[in-house]
Write a protein that holds these residues in place. Structure first.
Motif, PDB file in Angstrom:
ATOM      1  N   LYS A 400       0.806  -1.213   0.000  1.00  0.00           N
ATOM      2  CA  LYS A 400       0.000   0.000   0.000  1.00  0.00           C
ATOM      3  C   LYS A 400       0.847   1.274   0.000  1.00  0.00           C
ATOM      4  CE  LYS A 400      -4.337   1.484   0.377  1.00  0.00           C
ATOM      5  NZ  LYS A 400      -5.371   1.142  -0.601  1.00  0.00           N
ATOM      6  N   LEU A 401       2.099   1.165   0.436  1.00  0.00           N
ATOM      7  CA  LEU A 401       2.940   2.349   0.583  1.00  0.00           C
ATOM      8  C   LEU A 401       3.091   3.169  -0.700  1.00  0.00           C
ATOM      9  CD1 LEU A 401       5.767   1.252   3.045  1.00  0.00           C
ATOM     10  CD2 LEU A 401       3.870   2.837   3.434  1.00  0.00           C
ATOM     11  N   PRO A 402       3.254   2.525  -1.887  1.00  0.00           N
ATOM     12  CA  PRO A 402       3.372   3.353  -3.101  1.00  0.00           C
ATOM     13  C   PRO A 402       2.187   4.283  -3.314  1.00  0.00           C
ATOM     14  CG  PRO A 402       4.061   1.103  -3.549  1.00  0.00           C
ATOM     15  CD  PRO A 402       3.457   1.091  -2.180  1.00  0.00           C
ATOM     16  N   ASP A 403       0.996   3.902  -2.829  1.00  0.00           N
ATOM     17  CA  ASP A 403      -0.193   4.738  -3.009  1.00  0.00           C
ATOM     18  C   ASP A 403      -0.191   5.927  -2.053  1.00  0.00           C
ATOM     19  OD1 ASP A 403      -1.135   3.001  -4.966  1.00  0.00           O
ATOM     20  OD2 ASP A 403      -2.204   1.767  -3.513  1.00  0.00           O
ATOM     21  N   VAL A 404       0.280   5.694  -0.802  1.00  0.00           N
ATOM     22  CA  VAL A 404       0.206   6.764   0.197  1.00  0.00           C
ATOM     23  C   VAL A 404       1.463   7.631   0.201  1.00  0.00           C
ATOM     24  CG1 VAL A 404      -1.364   5.462   1.662  1.00  0.00           C
ATOM     25  CG2 VAL A 404       1.086   5.237   2.015  1.00  0.00           C
ATOM     26  N   ASN A 405       2.571   7.095  -0.293  1.00  0.00           N
ATOM     27  CA  ASN A 405       3.831   7.843  -0.282  1.00  0.00           C
ATOM     28  C   ASN A 405       3.966   8.669  -1.558  1.00  0.00           C
ATOM     29  OD1 ASN A 405       6.329   8.755   0.559  1.00  0.00           O
ATOM     30  ND2 ASN A 405       7.429   6.982  -0.280  1.00  0.00           N
ATOM     31  N   SER A 406       3.064   9.610  -1.717  1.00  0.00           N
ATOM     32  CA  SER A 406       3.090  10.481  -2.892  1.00  0.00           C
ATOM     33  C   SER A 406       2.961  11.926  -2.433  1.00  0.00           C
ATOM     34  CB  SER A 406       1.947  10.131  -3.855  1.00  0.00           C
ATOM     35  OG  SER A 406       0.701  10.227  -3.208  1.00  0.00           O
ATOM     36  N   GLU A 407       3.345  12.826  -3.307  1.00  0.00           N
ATOM     37  CA  GLU A 407       3.403  14.246  -2.933  1.00  0.00           C
ATOM     38  C   GLU A 407       2.036  14.792  -2.548  1.00  0.00           C
ATOM     39  OE1 GLU A 407       5.187  18.449  -4.754  1.00  0.00           O
ATOM     40  OE2 GLU A 407       5.510  16.525  -5.787  1.00  0.00           O
ATOM     41  N   ASP A 408       0.973  14.298  -3.212  1.00  0.00           N
ATOM     42  CA  ASP A 408      -0.353  14.820  -2.898  1.00  0.00           C
ATOM     43  C   ASP A 408      -0.878  14.338  -1.545  1.00  0.00           C
ATOM     44  OD1 ASP A 408      -0.623  12.205  -3.700  1.00  0.00           O
ATOM     45  OD2 ASP A 408      -2.525  12.509  -4.726  1.00  0.00           O
ATOM     46  N   GLN A 409      -0.151  13.436  -0.872  1.00  0.00           N
ATOM     47  CA  GLN A 409      -0.575  12.939   0.438  1.00  0.00           C
ATOM     48  C   GLN A 409       0.165  13.649   1.585  1.00  0.00           C
ATOM     49  OE1 GLN A 409      -3.086  10.685   0.856  1.00  0.00           O
ATOM     50  NE2 GLN A 409      -3.321  10.759  -1.370  1.00  0.00           N
ATOM     51  N   LEU A 410       1.070  14.566   1.249  1.00  0.00           N
ATOM     52  CA  LEU A 410       1.850  15.263   2.277  1.00  0.00           C
ATOM     53  C   LEU A 410       0.991  16.326   2.978  1.00  0.00           C
ATOM     54  CD1 LEU A 410       5.246  15.752   0.406  1.00  0.00           C
ATOM     55  CD2 LEU A 410       4.641  13.980   2.068  1.00  0.00           C
ATOM     56  N   PRO A 411       1.287  16.590   4.279  1.00  0.00           N
ATOM     57  CA  PRO A 411       2.249  15.877   5.132  1.00  0.00           C
ATOM     58  C   PRO A 411       1.745  14.480   5.499  1.00  0.00           C
ATOM     59  CG  PRO A 411       1.032  17.485   6.415  1.00  0.00           C
ATOM     60  CD  PRO A 411       0.621  17.697   4.991  1.00  0.00           C
ATOM     61  N   LEU A 412       2.696  13.527   5.588  1.00  0.00           N
ATOM     62  CA  LEU A 412       2.372  12.135   5.868  1.00  0.00           C
ATOM     63  C   LEU A 412       2.968  11.760   7.224  1.00  0.00           C
ATOM     64  CD1 LEU A 412       1.221   9.407   4.755  1.00  0.00           C
ATOM     65  CD2 LEU A 412       3.522   8.952   3.889  1.00  0.00           C
ATOM     66  N   ILE A 465       0.150   3.049  12.404  1.00  0.00           N
ATOM     67  CA  ILE A 465      -0.905   3.708  11.648  1.00  0.00           C
ATOM     68  C   ILE A 465      -0.275   4.775  10.759  1.00  0.00           C
ATOM     69  CG2 ILE A 465      -1.375   5.213  13.636  1.00  0.00           C
ATOM     70  CD1 ILE A 465      -4.281   5.389  12.648  1.00  0.00           C
ATOM     71  N   VAL A 466      -0.564   4.711   9.458  1.00  0.00           N
ATOM     72  CA  VAL A 466      -0.075   5.687   8.479  1.00  0.00           C
ATOM     73  C   VAL A 466      -1.196   6.691   8.238  1.00  0.00           C
ATOM     74  CG1 VAL A 466       0.824   6.043   6.162  1.00  0.00           C
ATOM     75  CG2 VAL A 466       1.433   3.983   7.426  1.00  0.00           C
ATOM     76  N   LEU A 467      -0.861   7.995   8.383  1.00  0.00           N
ATOM     77  CA  LEU A 467      -1.867   9.054   8.348  1.00  0.00           C
ATOM     78  C   LEU A 467      -1.579  10.018   7.198  1.00  0.00           C
ATOM     79  CD1 LEU A 467      -1.399   9.680  12.124  1.00  0.00           C
ATOM     80  CD2 LEU A 467      -3.451   8.631  11.185  1.00  0.00           C
ATOM     81  N   PRO A 468      -2.230   9.829   6.025  1.00  0.00           N
ATOM     82  CA  PRO A 468      -2.035  10.766   4.916  1.00  0.00           C
ATOM     83  C   PRO A 468      -2.609  12.143   5.256  1.00  0.00           C
ATOM     84  CG  PRO A 468      -3.007   8.687   4.181  1.00  0.00           C
ATOM     85  CD  PRO A 468      -3.100   8.707   5.661  1.00  0.00           C
ATOM     86  N   LYS A 469      -1.953  13.180   4.715  1.00  0.00           N
ATOM     87  CA  LYS A 469      -2.412  14.559   4.882  1.00  0.00           C
ATOM     88  C   LYS A 469      -2.631  14.899   6.358  1.00  0.00           C
ATOM     89  CE  LYS A 469      -4.648  14.600   0.348  1.00  0.00           C
ATOM     90  NZ  LYS A 469      -5.895  14.800  -0.417  1.00  0.00           N
ATOM     91  N   THR A 470      -1.643  14.528   7.187  1.00  0.00           N
ATOM     92  CA  THR A 470      -1.756  14.738   8.638  1.00  0.00           C
ATOM     93  C   THR A 470      -0.477  15.392   9.143  1.00  0.00           C
ATOM     94  OG1 THR A 470      -3.138  12.758   8.818  1.00  0.00           O
ATOM     95  CG2 THR A 470      -2.174  13.614  10.851  1.00  0.00           C
ATOM     96  N   SER A 471      -0.616  16.534   9.777  1.00  0.00           N
ATOM     97  CA  SER A 471       0.541  17.251  10.297  1.00  0.00           C
ATOM     98  C   SER A 471       1.055  16.598  11.569  1.00  0.00           C
ATOM     99  CB  SER A 471       0.162  18.703  10.582  1.00  0.00           C
ATOM    100  OG  SER A 471      -0.763  18.753  11.676  1.00  0.00           O
ATOM    101  N   SER A 472       2.231  17.067  12.029  1.00  0.00           N
ATOM    102  CA  SER A 472       2.825  16.536  13.254  1.00  0.00           C
ATOM    103  C   SER A 472       1.936  16.826  14.452  1.00  0.00           C
ATOM    104  CB  SER A 472       4.217  17.151  13.458  1.00  0.00           C
ATOM    105  OG  SER A 472       4.816  16.660  14.633  1.00  0.00           O
ATOM    106  N   LEU A 473       1.349  18.020  14.488  1.00  0.00           N
ATOM    107  CA  LEU A 473       0.465  18.378  15.595  1.00  0.00           C
ATOM    108  C   LEU A 473      -0.773  17.479  15.622  1.00  0.00           C
ATOM    109  CD1 LEU A 473      -0.145  20.276  17.940  1.00  0.00           C
ATOM    110  CD2 LEU A 473      -1.236  21.848  16.304  1.00  0.00           C
ATOM    111  N   GLU A 474      -1.316  17.200  14.428  1.00  0.00           N
ATOM    112  CA  GLU A 474      -2.485  16.311  14.364  1.00  0.00           C
ATOM    113  C   GLU A 474      -2.111  14.896  14.782  1.00  0.00           C
ATOM    114  OE1 GLU A 474      -5.190  18.093  10.734  1.00  0.00           O
ATOM    115  OE2 GLU A 474      -3.272  17.176  10.227  1.00  0.00           O
TER     116      GLU A 474
END
Length: 721
Positions: A400-412, A465-474
């Protein structure tokens, strides 16, 4: 002029022209008159070169016989025909003749019905009729009113085997012997039925004629009465023909159809015959059910009555267009195909083999592979899913990592969690309870995850748990929620914690592996910084779990602790030894959390097997307490509190002062408290009897010096309660 000098064509023209009959020859393709004698021109108004009629149906013209003559050029058609032009009836004979160029022409000869025997220049009507009958291709037998044969044409003689008029004068049943083809039983001659009813009678389809020469012929026939103008029956005319080849072909086809039908009806596969429906441009738009078998009915849940004659879009309106197009290609090209697909309408997976028996039609053979597909999905799920917690596993995340490890998912962001104290729980309460703790932890991660998050069981006691579009604070906020939720999860009083660490990828060039490592490092730092407090909390929660499980009250634990501390101080032990004695008294039975309640609460004596299980609580308790490095001396006291001064105790049979003093103190205090308390297997002893029992066992079960001080302590007024 001599006869031999006559021109043949001139003689023939003279004869035909002067015949007392209407003669006409017509081209069967154009229906134009090629020849008409004088009588034909007078009586029919026929002129050569014209068409034979204006309206064939209205005039019942002989051209209506063209197709029949083309199919059987040897046939002579006889009928009575009314000529409205002359208001007279005619006997009409129609046959086919070959022209010099090979084409067929229609020959028509007619005579006035009342003038058939008016002179001797033309044949007698009976002779003429006989000539016609003998010339036609069908077999004809004529009988009188008694069933005696009065005429047989050559075809009838050949088929029956009664040649050279040898059948004349014999009963029809002697010459015309027929049987049922399938049963081989004799078939009654139709002549009797015709004579009795006056109606036309036909033989059954499966009729075989037994020839006199041993040959057998499949025949079709009909028998009709011969009547005069007043309706009196004078005999029967039987017309039949050899249809052996047709019969064999029909039987072959019938048996083939029977085999096909049997195959269809008994097949475990769903089979259906369809007819393709196309639009004006011959594009497939639908198809109709022509026939289905029982398996197809079971497959669809629809009966043949509901399916046959209906189109698929009438019955299953949700049928995908691709199915119609695929089947259309098969029906139109004749090239069979095998396809695998999922039917949304039926909710099933199929392998469909389709072929075309004839253009515009196709047969589908369905093999229901739903169960196999579901098994494959379950197996695939087992490969990518953890069977204990139901979460996805590490292998799934790697895919699944290739799907979530993309620029449009940052911050990851990534959160890694480790269940604290799982080994203690497994050792004390068994792996089943440890598994339940893991399931609870999985539920916590599952509860905080959003639909787009990926939650996996990362290892034995680790979750990720991998959190797409999630900042460090979140990610920090989600970690806090995990901690709070895990604190409320309790099983038998246990409140295990989860050590957590997180990290966030903010730039596309950041290596995701580094993010994972940073999260794991953060988790281990948090785990080490609070290890002691977590272990202490876990030990306390286990002690509470024991109190609930064995029905031992906190008052009992504190009473035992008071007795142990009092004896330790009386023996002038160091402060550290007093504290150790206090904790051993508090935690001495902590290992019983792993013992079945059926053994702990048993009212009668334990069996040998149950007693072996019970004695294990000392070692289990030791492993639990020893998980805290600063409690190792306490752990030893827990391990040896059932050892005896004389070496007869357990688990190691230590003797005398080899037994830690804290264990010897707790053994005395526990024995006294047990004697003076009600237990499932007996009532409490009086204080006096308990003291006497302890005094009796000094030097064998208990340390004699400690026993003396203990008894003195209990006899003092301050210890009366």
């Amino acid at each position: 002029m001599s006869a031999c000098s006559w021109d043949r064509n001139e003689l023939l023209s003279t004869v035909v022209a002067q015949m007392h009959a209407t003669v006409r020859v017509c081209d069967m393709q154009s229906n134009r008159i090629l020849f008409a004698n004088d009588q034909a021109r007078q009586e029919l108004g026929s002129e050569e070169g014209e068409k034979c009629c204006i309206d064939a149906r209205a005039e019942m013209c002989s051209c209506l016989s063209n197709q029949l003559l083309e199919e059987n050029p040897q046939k002579v058609i006889h009928s009575r025909w009314y000529n409205p032009r002359m208001d007279r009836w005619f006997e009409r004979y129609i046959g086919a003749v070959s022209l010099p160029d090979g084409r067929l022409a229609r020959l028509e000869i007619m005579r006035h019905a009342g003038d058939i025997q008016s002179d001797g220049l033309t044949p007698d009507l009976e002779d003429y009729a006989r000539l016609i009958v003998e010339s036609i291709g069908d077999a004809v037998i004529v009988t009188d009113s008694t069933g005696v044969i009065t005429m047989m044409n050559p075809q009838a003689e050949r088929l029956t085997g009664w040649l050279d008029a040898r059948g004349m004068g014999k009963q029809l049943s002697d010459v015309f012997q027929v049987i049922n083809t399938q049963t081989r039983k004799p078939v009654q001659s139709p002549v009797g039925q015709v004579l009795s009813t006056g109606k036309i009678v036909g033989l059954a389809n499966h009729t075989t004629l037994l020839s006199r020469n041993g040959e057998e012929y499949h025949i079709s026939d009909s028998a009709a009465p011969v009547k005069d103008s007043e309706g009196n029956i004078h005999g029967v005319v039987l017309v039949f023909r050899d249809v052996s080849e047709d019969y064999r072909q029909r039987e072959k086809l019938r048996k083939s159809e029977e085999r096909f039908r049997t195959l269809m009806e008994t097949s475990i596969n769903a089979i259906a015959l369809h007819e393709l429906i196309t639009d004006s441009e011959n594009r497939p738009i639908d198809y109709r059910f022509l026939e289905v078998n029982r398996a197809f009915e079971e497959l669809t849940g629809l009966s043949a009555q509901e399916l046959v004659g209906k189109t698929v879009l009438e019955v299953l309106p949700g049928t995908e267009k691709t199915w119609i197009e695929t089947y259309g290609q098969i029906a139109q090209s004749g090239i069979p195909q095998q396809v695998e697909d999922f039917s949304q309408e039926l909710g099933k997976h199929f392998i469909v083999r389709a072929y075309s028996p004839r253009r515009g039609q196709f047969v589908t053979v369905f093999d229901d592979i739903t169960e196999r597909k579901e098994m494959e999905l379950r197996l695939r799920e087992q490969v990518y899913r953890d069977p204990l917690t139901g979460l996805h596993n590490r292998r799934y995340l790697e895919g699944k990592l290739p799907d979530v490890n993309s620029e449009d998912q940052l911050p990851l962001s990534v959160i890694i969690g480790d269940v604290n104290g799982l080994k203690i729980i497994n050792d004390s309460m068994g792996h089943q309870k440890g598994d339940e703790i893991l399931k609870d932890a999985a539920d916590v991660f599952r509860a905080v995850a959003r639909p787009e998050d990926v939650v996996v069981r990362w290892g034995g006691d680790e979750f990720l748990i991998v959190l797409p579009k999630t900042s460090s604070l979140e990610a920090q906020t989600i970690s806090t929620e995990i901690t709070e939720r895990s604190a409320t999860t309790s099983e038998f009083g246990l409140t295990p914690s989860i050590a957590l660490g997180y990290s966030t990828k903010t730039e596309p060039e950041d290596d995701l592996a580094d993010v994972f490592r940073r999260a794991e490092t953060s988790m281990y730092q948090q785990k080490m910084s609070s290890a002691q407090s977590r272990r202490s909390a876990l030990v306390l929660s286990l002690q509470q779990a024991l109190a609930e499980k064995s029905h031992e009250t906190e008052e009992h634990a504190r009473n035992l602790q008071r007795l142990a501390v009092g004896l330790a101080q009386r023996m002038e032990l160091s402060d550290g030894e007093v504290v150790t004695s206090s904790l051993v008294a508090l935690l001495h039975d902590i290992g019983k959390v792993a013992i079945s309640e059926s053994i702990l609460d048993k009212s009668g004596p334990l069996t040998a097997e149950e007693w072996d299980v019970m004695k294990r609580h000392c070692e289990i308790g030791y492993r639990i307490v020893a998980s805290s490095p600063d409690l190792l001396d306490v752990a030893e006291g827990v391990l040896y509190h059932h050892e005896r001064w004389d070496g007869g105790g357990y688990p190691h049979g230590l003797v005398g002062e080899d037994i830690p003093i804290a264990a010897r103190i707790v053994a005395l205090a526990d024995a006294f408290d047990a004697m003076t308390s009600d237990r499932p297997y007996r009532k409490a002893l009086s204080r006096k009897d308990a003291l006497a029992e302890i005094a009796l066992k000094a030097g064998c079960q208990f340390d004699p010096a400690l026993t003396g001080e203990f008894l003195n302590m209990l006899k003092e007024p301050s210890s009366s309660n």
